[in-house]
Design a protein around this motif. Structure first.
Motif, PDB file in Angstrom:
ATOM      1  N   LYS A  94       0.860  -1.180   0.000  1.00 10.31           N
ATOM      2  CA  LYS A  94       0.000   0.000   0.000  1.00 10.31           C
ATOM      3  C   LYS A  94       0.901   1.236   0.000  1.00 10.31           C
ATOM      4  O   LYS A  94       1.496   1.579   1.021  1.00 10.31           O
ATOM      5  N   PRO A  95       1.040   1.885  -1.145  1.00 13.27           N
ATOM      6  CA  PRO A  95       1.984   3.010  -1.220  1.00 13.27           C
ATOM      7  C   PRO A  95       1.548   4.178  -0.350  1.00 13.27           C
ATOM      8  O   PRO A  95       0.358   4.492  -0.248  1.00 13.27           O
ATOM      9  N   GLY A  96       2.521   4.819   0.283  1.00 11.35           N
ATOM     10  CA  GLY A  96       2.260   6.032   1.038  1.00 11.35           C
ATOM     11  C   GLY A  96       2.227   7.235   0.114  1.00 11.35           C
ATOM     12  O   GLY A  96       2.518   7.133  -1.086  1.00 11.35           O
ATOM     13  N   PRO A  97       1.901   8.409   0.640  1.00 10.97           N
ATOM     14  CA  PRO A  97       1.742   9.588  -0.220  1.00 10.97           C
ATOM     15  C   PRO A  97       3.025   9.990  -0.946  1.00 10.97           C
ATOM     16  O   PRO A  97       2.974  10.426  -2.096  1.00 10.97           O
ATOM     17  N   LEU A  98       4.174   9.825  -0.300  1.00 12.70           N
ATOM     18  CA  LEU A  98       5.422  10.179  -0.981  1.00 12.70           C
ATOM     19  C   LEU A  98       5.769   9.154  -2.050  1.00 12.70           C
ATOM     20  O   LEU A  98       6.262   9.512  -3.129  1.00 12.70           O
ATOM     21  N   ALA A  99       5.493   7.886  -1.781  1.00 17.82           N
ATOM     22  CA  ALA A  99       5.764   6.847  -2.782  1.00 17.82           C
ATOM     23  C   ALA A  99       4.947   7.084  -4.047  1.00 17.82           C
ATOM     24  O   ALA A  99       5.439   6.879  -5.165  1.00 17.82           O
ATOM     25  N   ASN A 100       3.702   7.528  -3.888  1.00 19.19           N
ATOM     26  CA  ASN A 100       2.873   7.811  -5.069  1.00 19.19           C
ATOM     27  C   ASN A 100       3.500   8.900  -5.933  1.00 19.19           C
ATOM     28  O   ASN A 100       3.520   8.806  -7.166  1.00 19.19           O
ATOM     29  N   VAL A 101       4.017   9.945  -5.290  1.00 16.82           N
ATOM     30  CA  VAL A 101       4.663  11.025  -6.044  1.00 16.82           C
ATOM     31  C   VAL A 101       5.924  10.511  -6.727  1.00 16.82           C
ATOM     32  O   VAL A 101       6.190  10.825  -7.897  1.00 16.82           O
ATOM     33  N   ILE A 102       6.702   9.717  -6.016  1.00 13.11           N
ATOM     34  CA  ILE A 102       7.953   9.196  -6.571  1.00 13.11           C
ATOM     35  C   ILE A 102       7.685   8.342  -7.803  1.00 13.11           C
ATOM     36  O   ILE A 102       8.387   8.444  -8.820  1.00 13.11           O
ATOM     37  N   ILE A 103       6.658   7.506  -7.737  1.00 14.42           N
ATOM     38  CA  ILE A 103       6.323   6.647  -8.880  1.00 14.42           C
ATOM     39  C   ILE A 103       5.934   7.500 -10.087  1.00 14.42           C
ATOM     40  O   ILE A 103       6.364   7.245 -11.219  1.00 14.42           O
ATOM     41  N   GLU A 104       5.118   8.531  -9.854  1.00 15.25           N
ATOM     42  CA  GLU A 104       4.738   9.428 -10.951  1.00 15.25           C
ATOM     43  C   GLU A 104       5.961  10.153 -11.505  1.00 15.25           C
ATOM     44  O   GLU A 104       6.105  10.319 -12.718  1.00 15.25           O
ATOM     45  N   ALA A 105       6.834  10.606 -10.617  1.00 15.65           N
ATOM     46  CA  ALA A 105       8.021  11.343 -11.058  1.00 15.65           C
ATOM     47  C   ALA A 105       8.958  10.453 -11.869  1.00 15.65           C
ATOM     48  O   ALA A 105       9.592  10.913 -12.825  1.00 15.65           O
ATOM     49  N   GLU A 106       9.059   9.191 -11.491  1.00 15.79           N
ATOM     50  CA  GLU A 106       9.888   8.263 -12.270  1.00 15.79           C
ATOM     51  C   GLU A 106       9.331   8.083 -13.677  1.00 15.79           C
ATOM     52  O   GLU A 106      10.087   7.910 -14.638  1.00 15.79           O
ATOM     53  N   ARG A 113       8.825  -3.756  -7.516  1.00 16.04           N
ATOM     54  CA  ARG A 113       9.943  -3.285  -8.336  1.00 16.04           C
ATOM     55  C   ARG A 113      10.815  -2.414  -7.450  1.00 16.04           C
ATOM     56  O   ARG A 113      10.363  -1.888  -6.428  1.00 16.04           O
ATOM     57  N   ASP A 114      12.066  -2.257  -7.811  1.00 13.89           N
ATOM     58  CA  ASP A 114      12.946  -1.388  -7.036  1.00 13.89           C
ATOM     59  C   ASP A 114      12.492   0.058  -7.191  1.00 13.89           C
ATOM     60  O   ASP A 114      12.223   0.522  -8.298  1.00 13.89           O
ATOM     61  N   LEU A 115      12.399   0.757  -6.066  1.00  9.61           N
ATOM     62  CA  LEU A 115      11.983   2.154  -6.079  1.00  9.61           C
ATOM     63  C   LEU A 115      13.158   3.022  -5.641  1.00  9.61           C
ATOM     64  O   LEU A 115      13.738   2.806  -4.575  1.00  9.61           O
ATOM     65  N   PHE A 116      13.508   3.988  -6.487  1.00 12.29           N
ATOM     66  CA  PHE A 116      14.620   4.884  -6.220  1.00 12.29           C
ATOM     67  C   PHE A 116      14.081   6.297  -5.970  1.00 12.29           C
ATOM     68  O   PHE A 116      12.896   6.569  -6.174  1.00 12.29           O
ATOM     69  N   LEU A 117      14.960   7.186  -5.538  1.00 11.40           N
ATOM     70  CA  LEU A 117      14.571   8.579  -5.335  1.00 11.40           C
ATOM     71  C   LEU A 117      14.965   9.360  -6.579  1.00 11.40           C
ATOM     72  O   LEU A 117      16.145   9.642  -6.795  1.00 11.40           O
ATOM     73  N   PRO A 118      14.000   9.712  -7.422  1.00 11.50           N
ATOM     74  CA  PRO A 118      14.355  10.390  -8.675  1.00 11.50           C
ATOM     75  C   PRO A 118      14.823  11.816  -8.422  1.00 11.50           C
ATOM     76  O   PRO A 118      14.402  12.461  -7.455  1.00 11.50           O
ATOM     77  N   PRO A 119      15.684  12.339  -9.285  1.00  6.35           N
ATOM     78  CA  PRO A 119      16.240  13.685  -9.066  1.00  6.35           C
ATOM     79  C   PRO A 119      15.246  14.807  -9.312  1.00  6.35           C
ATOM     80  O   PRO A 119      15.559  15.965  -9.030  1.00  6.35           O
ATOM     81  N   ASN A 120      14.060  14.487  -9.836  1.00  6.33           N
ATOM     82  CA  ASN A 120      13.073  15.534 -10.124  1.00  6.33           C
ATOM     83  C   ASN A 120      12.012  15.659  -9.037  1.00  6.33           C
ATOM     84  O   ASN A 120      10.956  16.253  -9.267  1.00  6.33           O
TER      85      ASN A 120
END
Length: 559
Positions: free
Chosen positions: A289-301, A354-361
């Motif tokens: 269950k993704p948290g609010p920051l994970a949702n943004v990170i996935i979109e940003a990726e 899947r592996d989740l990274f912190l995108p630079p954007n």
């Protein structure tokens, strides 16, 4: 759960839940904003790199007409403008419409009619897809506005909602008409602007001023430089000084809004004690269950060419080191690989799929107040952020309310905010003299701070050099003004205490900043107009006054 069942659930419970206060825990909220969009994203004809899916039940209060939109990002990234596919629920929840509609907020009426005629010419006369104006959503103003925006629609009733297969076929049909019109016309989304740093600051400042908020151009430049230096900034100050608003308007000025998912406001809760509240968790069924920051990170990726902004509101209501430590650690792992910034893994494949990274954007801004309900920051956190203080209040400054022209958002790409420096050698190759000048000044300051154990390390030195290099490149401020901000934001927040060593250090820093020694009387006004670093000098003066009055002082305490 099937798409049919998800829609039917909303129609069955929305009117009842609407009588209660809007909350993210409400089932209707979860269905419209999460479950239905996620179900639609699995359809093969909606590739995520092209289509954005977003649902809404209102902001702050329940809307009369909840909706779920499918937007072609080549056309629009906001339901306020452009045209898109949208499911509209009628006010009485007896009907659901699959529509091809237009944004009513920013689309002029003549443009709306032109687009309506153009799209309707593409749609052959058939019983299922209708192009008349007989859609009936309700009697509210919102419902009537939506009715006028509809170009074509397929009507469903609660008692006769079709199967998943038919719903998918209908959506694919509507998407096909959508694509045909897109291919015949120029994209309506405004082109991305290529700004210099100075032009960007001018635009952002003008946009914020037009919204009725007063910030100096220098303050906007400082926030811009801080975000470019490191994608983590802390905004401190008394309540009501616009800490959240300046970030929201900055983001909106460059095309990042809540509507298109590129600006997110995440309220921090006092009971957060680990990263699961922010990043997500695995439930008892083994599903992530993704948290609010994970949702943004996935979109940003998925959209690496666009900047995303996240505000952690009241960031220190919980201990930052507890719930944010994973993000801070991964942020420090950023490095260059094949000309791109990459990070270590934030969440593993075993957890997320899947592996989740912190995108630079992704740019994270925390707003903080310091009172009895909040927690102090450790040096680990302060070392990794620029801490910008917003305590200046000028209630009598009303000039910015008069004759301020409207300023339109100007979408920009990630390049404007993207970091160019990650290591000192990156900036030294371009600005060796600047690095040496800054380092010599920091060595002098470190001699003052070392007896307190508050001296800075390599990370802070490097980031101050990055900030000043970006400033020099953009010619945004004079060197001393920019260094003054760095001293205020990277060094003074580390200082607090009650002993004589701190007093000596503050007095020595004051001499360095102001050019003269304090006389021991801190009760009067201080003229810092001739100081080399006036902002820091004034802050140190207030800290010395607090130390004299209370026997204790800290950067985080008011005067």
């Amino acid at each position: 759960m099937s798409l049919h069942d998800l829609f039917r659930q909303v129609m069955a419970i929305y009117e009842q839940e609407k009588r209660e206060k809007l909350s993210k825990e409400r089932r209707s909220f979860q269905l419209v904003t999460r479950a239905i969009p996620e179900a639609l994203k699995t359809l093969p004809f909606l590739p995520p790199d092209r289509y954005m899916v977003k649902g809404s039940v209102g902001q702050g209060v329940w809307t009369d007409v909840p909706w779920v939109a499918v937007m072609d990002q080549e056309v629009t990234d906001s339901t306020q403008r452009g045209y898109y596919i949208v499911y509209l629920f009628s006010e009485d929840m007896r009907r659901l419409y699959l529509t091809l509609a237009q944004g009513v907020t920013e689309t002029p009426k003549d443009e709306m009619e032109r687009v309506k005629r153009g799209i309707r010419q593409l749609i052959p006369a058939e019983e299922r897809v209708r192009t008349d104006d007989d859609i009936r959503l309700g009697e509210s103003k919102r419902a009537k506005d939506y009715e006028r925006s509809v170009v074509a629609y397929i009507a469903y009733s609660f008692d006769d909602l079709p199967s998943d297969e038919q719903l998918a076929r209908d959506l694919e049909t509507m998407i096909d008409y959508y694509r045909q019109y897109v291919e015949r016309t120029e994209p309506m989304a405004p082109p991305e602007q290529v700004f210099s740093y100075r032009e960007a600051v001018e635009h952002i400042h003008s946009y914020i001023s037009a919204k009725g908020f007063y910030y100096t151009k220098e303050e906007v430049a400082n926030l811009f430089l801080s975000l470019k230096t490191k994608p983590f900034v802390i905004l401190s100050g008394i309540s009501g000084t616009g800490k959240t608003k300046i970030v929201q308007w900055l983001a909106e000025s460059v095309g990042a809004t809540e509507d298109n998912g590129r600006f997110a406001l995440i309220p921090v809760r006092p009971d957060w004690n680990d990263g699961s509240d922010l990043l997500g968790y695995v439930d008892i069924k083994g599903e992530f269950k993704p948290g609010p920051l994970a949702n943004v990170i996935i979109e940003a990726e998925n959209h690496p060419d666009k900047p995303y902004f996240v505000v952690l509101d009241e960031m220190n209501l919980a201990r930052v080191e507890h719930y944010f430590s994973d993000v801070l650690s991964v942020m420090e792992s950023r490095r260059w690989e094949n000309g791109r910034i990459v990070s270590s893994r934030l969440l593993p494949r075993e957890t997320v799929g899947r592996d989740l990274f912190l995108p630079p954007n992704v740019y994270i801004i925390g707003t903080v107040n310091m009172d009895e309900t909040t927690h102090p920051f450790s040096k680990k956190v302060l070392d990794r952020a620029n801490t910008i203080e917003f305590n200046r209040v000028r209630l009598d400054h009303l000039d910015f309310l008069r004759d301020v022209p409207t300023v339109a958002p100007q979408p920009v790409g990630q390049e404007l905010f993207a970091a160019r420096y990650l290591h000192l050698k990156d900036v030294y190759a371009r600005c060796p003299e600047l690095v040496e000048t800054v380092t010599n000044q920091l060595v002098e300051i470190n001699r003052i701070l070392e007896p307190l154990g508050a001296h800075i390390g390599y990370r802070v030195r490097d980031e101050i050099c990055f900030y000043l290099a970006y400033n020099e490149e953009g010619k945004l401020m004079e060197f001393d003004k920019a260094f003054d901000y760095c001293l205020m934001q990277k060094m003074l927040p580390r200082l607090s205490g009650s002993d004589a060593r701190l007093e000596r250090a503050l007095k020595q820093l004051f001499v360095l900043c102001a050019g003269f020694e304090p006389d021991g009387d801190y009760s009067g006004a201080l003229d810092v107009s001739y100081a080399r670093y006036p902002k820091s000098a004034e802050k140190i003066w207030r800290m010395l006054r607090r130390l004299e009055d209370d026997g204790f002082t800290s950067f985080w305490l008011g005067a």
